[in-house]
Design an enzyme around this catalytic site. Structure first.
Site, PDB file in Angstrom:
ATOM      1  N   LYS A   9       5.221 -18.178 -22.377  1.00 52.13           N
ATOM      2  CA  LYS A   9       4.518 -17.001 -22.524  1.00 52.13           C
ATOM      3  C   LYS A   9       3.312 -17.026 -23.708  1.00 52.13           C
ATOM      4  O   LYS A   9       3.245 -17.933 -24.396  1.00 52.13           O
ATOM      5  CB  LYS A   9       5.465 -15.822 -22.639  1.00 52.13           C
ATOM      6  CG  LYS A   9       6.552 -16.037 -21.333  1.00 52.13           C
ATOM      7  CD  LYS A   9       7.401 -14.525 -22.054  1.00 52.13           C
ATOM      8  CE  LYS A   9       8.745 -14.561 -20.848  1.00 52.13           C
ATOM      9  NZ  LYS A   9       9.424 -13.388 -20.939  1.00 52.13           N
ATOM     10  N   TYR A  49       7.251 -10.411 -11.659  1.00 51.05           N
ATOM     11  CA  TYR A  49       8.276  -9.537 -12.246  1.00 51.05           C
ATOM     12  C   TYR A  49       8.478  -8.408 -11.407  1.00 51.05           C
ATOM     13  O   TYR A  49       8.952  -7.416 -11.852  1.00 51.05           O
ATOM     14  CB  TYR A  49       7.704  -9.265 -13.510  1.00 51.05           C
ATOM     15  CG  TYR A  49       7.879 -10.099 -14.704  1.00 51.05           C
ATOM     16  CD1 TYR A  49       8.984 -10.768 -15.042  1.00 51.05           C
ATOM     17  CD2 TYR A  49       6.843 -10.832 -15.401  1.00 51.05           C
ATOM     18  CE1 TYR A  49       9.435 -11.527 -16.040  1.00 51.05           C
ATOM     19  CE2 TYR A  49       6.938 -11.582 -16.628  1.00 51.05           C
ATOM     20  CZ  TYR A  49       8.279 -11.976 -16.699  1.00 51.05           C
ATOM     21  OH  TYR A  49       8.514 -13.012 -17.728  1.00 51.05           O
ATOM     22  N   ASN A 112       9.563 -13.008 -26.138  1.00 54.74           N
ATOM     23  CA  ASN A 112      10.728 -13.971 -26.237  1.00 54.74           C
ATOM     24  C   ASN A 112      10.379 -15.228 -25.635  1.00 54.74           C
ATOM     25  O   ASN A 112      11.140 -16.130 -25.198  1.00 54.74           O
ATOM     26  CB  ASN A 112      11.763 -13.324 -25.370  1.00 54.74           C
ATOM     27  CG  ASN A 112      11.547 -13.089 -23.859  1.00 54.74           C
ATOM     28  OD1 ASN A 112      10.458 -13.614 -23.559  1.00 54.74           O
ATOM     29  ND2 ASN A 112      12.749 -12.684 -23.292  1.00 54.74           N
ATOM     30  N   HIS A 115      10.077 -17.981 -20.046  1.00 52.53           N
ATOM     31  CA  HIS A 115      10.622 -17.536 -19.055  1.00 52.53           C
ATOM     32  C   HIS A 115      11.281 -18.628 -18.131  1.00 52.53           C
ATOM     33  O   HIS A 115      10.805 -19.781 -18.379  1.00 52.53           O
ATOM     34  CB  HIS A 115       9.865 -16.614 -17.985  1.00 52.53           C
ATOM     35  CG  HIS A 115      10.290 -16.553 -16.420  1.00 52.53           C
ATOM     36  ND1 HIS A 115      11.063 -15.775 -16.064  1.00 52.53           N
ATOM     37  CD2 HIS A 115      10.284 -17.568 -15.314  1.00 52.53           C
ATOM     38  CE1 HIS A 115      11.488 -15.798 -14.990  1.00 52.53           C
ATOM     39  NE2 HIS A 115      11.135 -16.954 -14.394  1.00 52.53           N
ATOM     40  N   GLU A 126       9.929 -18.242  -7.174  1.00 53.40           N
ATOM     41  CA  GLU A 126       8.844 -18.458  -8.121  1.00 53.40           C
ATOM     42  C   GLU A 126       8.182 -19.724  -8.094  1.00 53.40           C
ATOM     43  O   GLU A 126       7.054 -19.639  -8.487  1.00 53.40           O
ATOM     44  CB  GLU A 126       9.637 -18.375  -9.570  1.00 53.40           C
ATOM     45  CG  GLU A 126      10.251 -17.024  -9.828  1.00 53.40           C
ATOM     46  CD  GLU A 126      11.142 -17.026 -10.964  1.00 53.40           C
ATOM     47  OE1 GLU A 126      11.464 -18.237 -11.719  1.00 53.40           O
ATOM     48  OE2 GLU A 126      11.790 -15.944 -11.098  1.00 53.40           O
TER      49      GLU A 126
HETATM   50  P1  DAT Z   1      15.295 -13.065 -19.028  1.00 53.84           P
HETATM   51  O1  DAT Z   1      13.850 -13.172 -19.351  1.00 53.84           O
HETATM   52  O2  DAT Z   1      16.052 -13.424 -20.054  1.00 53.84           O
HETATM   53  O3  DAT Z   1      15.422 -13.404 -17.564  1.00 53.84           O
HETATM   54  P2  DAT Z   1      14.882 -10.376 -17.803  1.00 53.84           P
HETATM   55  O4  DAT Z   1      14.884 -10.756 -16.596  1.00 53.84           O
HETATM   56  O5  DAT Z   1      16.203  -9.160 -18.111  1.00 53.84           O
HETATM   57  O6  DAT Z   1      15.443 -11.342 -19.003  1.00 53.84           O
HETATM   58  O7  DAT Z   1      13.571  -9.603 -18.354  1.00 53.84           O
HETATM   59  C1  DAT Z   1      12.445 -10.047 -18.056  1.00 53.84           C
HETATM   60  C2  DAT Z   1      11.641  -9.961 -19.169  1.00 53.84           C
HETATM   61  O8  DAT Z   1      11.429  -8.505 -19.523  1.00 53.84           O
HETATM   62  C3  DAT Z   1      12.228 -10.349 -20.403  1.00 53.84           C
HETATM   63  O9  DAT Z   1      12.085 -11.939 -20.429  1.00 53.84           O
HETATM   64  C4  DAT Z   1      11.421  -9.968 -21.655  1.00 53.84           C
HETATM   65  C5  DAT Z   1      11.405  -8.188 -21.008  1.00 53.84           C
HETATM   66  N1  DAT Z   1      12.429  -7.641 -21.217  1.00 53.84           N
HETATM   67  C6  DAT Z   1      13.639  -7.394 -20.673  1.00 53.84           C
HETATM   68  N2  DAT Z   1      14.278  -6.412 -21.238  1.00 53.84           N
HETATM   69  C7  DAT Z   1      13.529  -5.954 -22.422  1.00 53.84           C
HETATM   70  C8  DAT Z   1      14.051  -4.897 -23.084  1.00 53.84           C
HETATM   71  N3  DAT Z   1      14.717  -4.280 -23.199  1.00 53.84           N
HETATM   72  N4  DAT Z   1      12.682  -4.495 -23.774  1.00 53.84           N
HETATM   73  C9  DAT Z   1      11.383  -5.293 -23.804  1.00 53.84           C
HETATM   74  N5  DAT Z   1      11.352  -6.038 -23.055  1.00 53.84           N
HETATM   75  C10 DAT Z   1      12.219  -6.470 -22.328  1.00 53.84           C
HETATM   76 MG    MG Z   2      15.007 -12.921 -15.843  1.00 57.66          MG
END
Ligand code: DAT
Ligand code: MG
Length: 153
Positions: A9, A49, A112, A115, A126
């Site tokens: 990212k 997303y 973070n 992905h 994807e």
């Molecule tokens: P992951 O990337 O671990 O699969 P996810 O699919 O639940 O996590 O969410 C996609 C992305 O959205 C994640 O990498 C960062 C963002 N995100 C998720 N939960 C969040 C939160 N509570 N606050 C801010 N960003 C968040």
């Molecule tokens: Mg995810």
């Protein structure tokens, strides 16, 4: 063999961590099947997303991932989808285990770093969204015979 769609990212690229993060996947024994650096069009980010549409963090997430270039990768290996998720670690860097990418490099839930596809169905969707068939390479590596025990295969 599985292929996972991995995205380094904007924070990973801006912080100069692309090499170190890519090395985590390489040193594990996974194969880079495809790679490209790109500024993500908003529509592409929204498709990627789509499952998070309407969540409180959604707008911030789309703004973030389109704010600066990302590196998109196809990473291949035995059980690669789970292996990549394990290497990446928990969503929030402050909670992710040390030794994982997010646990070692991150302090944020939103920024973070990386992905990774979360299932075979997600990976298929994807990969089709980010790569054309002819961008995905399949040239075998001679090192594979030293990565996998023949009884694995
Ligand atoms: P992951 O990337 O671990 O699969 P996810 O699919 O639940 O996590 O969410 C996609 C992305 O959205 C994640 O990498 C960062 C963002 N995100 C998720 N939960 C969040 C939160 N509570 N606050 C801010 N960003 C968040
Ligand atoms: Mg995810």
């Amino acid at each position: 063999m599985q292929t996972s769609l991995i995205i380094l990212k904007p924070d990973a690229i801006q912080r100069g961590l692309a090499g170190q993060i890519l090395q985590r996947f390489e040193r594990k024994g996974l194969r880079i099947a495809a790679a490209k650096l790109m500024l993500v069009p908003r529509e592409q980010a929204e498709k990627h997303y789509a499952e998070h549409h309407g969540k409180p963090f959604y707008d911030g997430l789309i703004n973030f991932v389109t704010s600066s270039p990302v590196m998109v990768l196809a990473i291949q290996g035995l059980e690669a989808i789970t292996v990549c998720r394990t290497l990446i670690g928990a969503t929030n860097g402050r909670k992710a285990d040390p030794g994982t990418i997010r646990g070692d490099f991150g302090m944020s839930g939103g920024f973070n770093l990386v992905h990774g596809s979360d299932s075979e169905a997600s990976a298929e969707r994807e990969l089709a969204l980010w790569f054309t068939d002819n961008e995905l390479t399949d040239t075998p590596r001679t090192i594979e015979q030293w990565v996998y025990d023949p009884s694995d295969l």
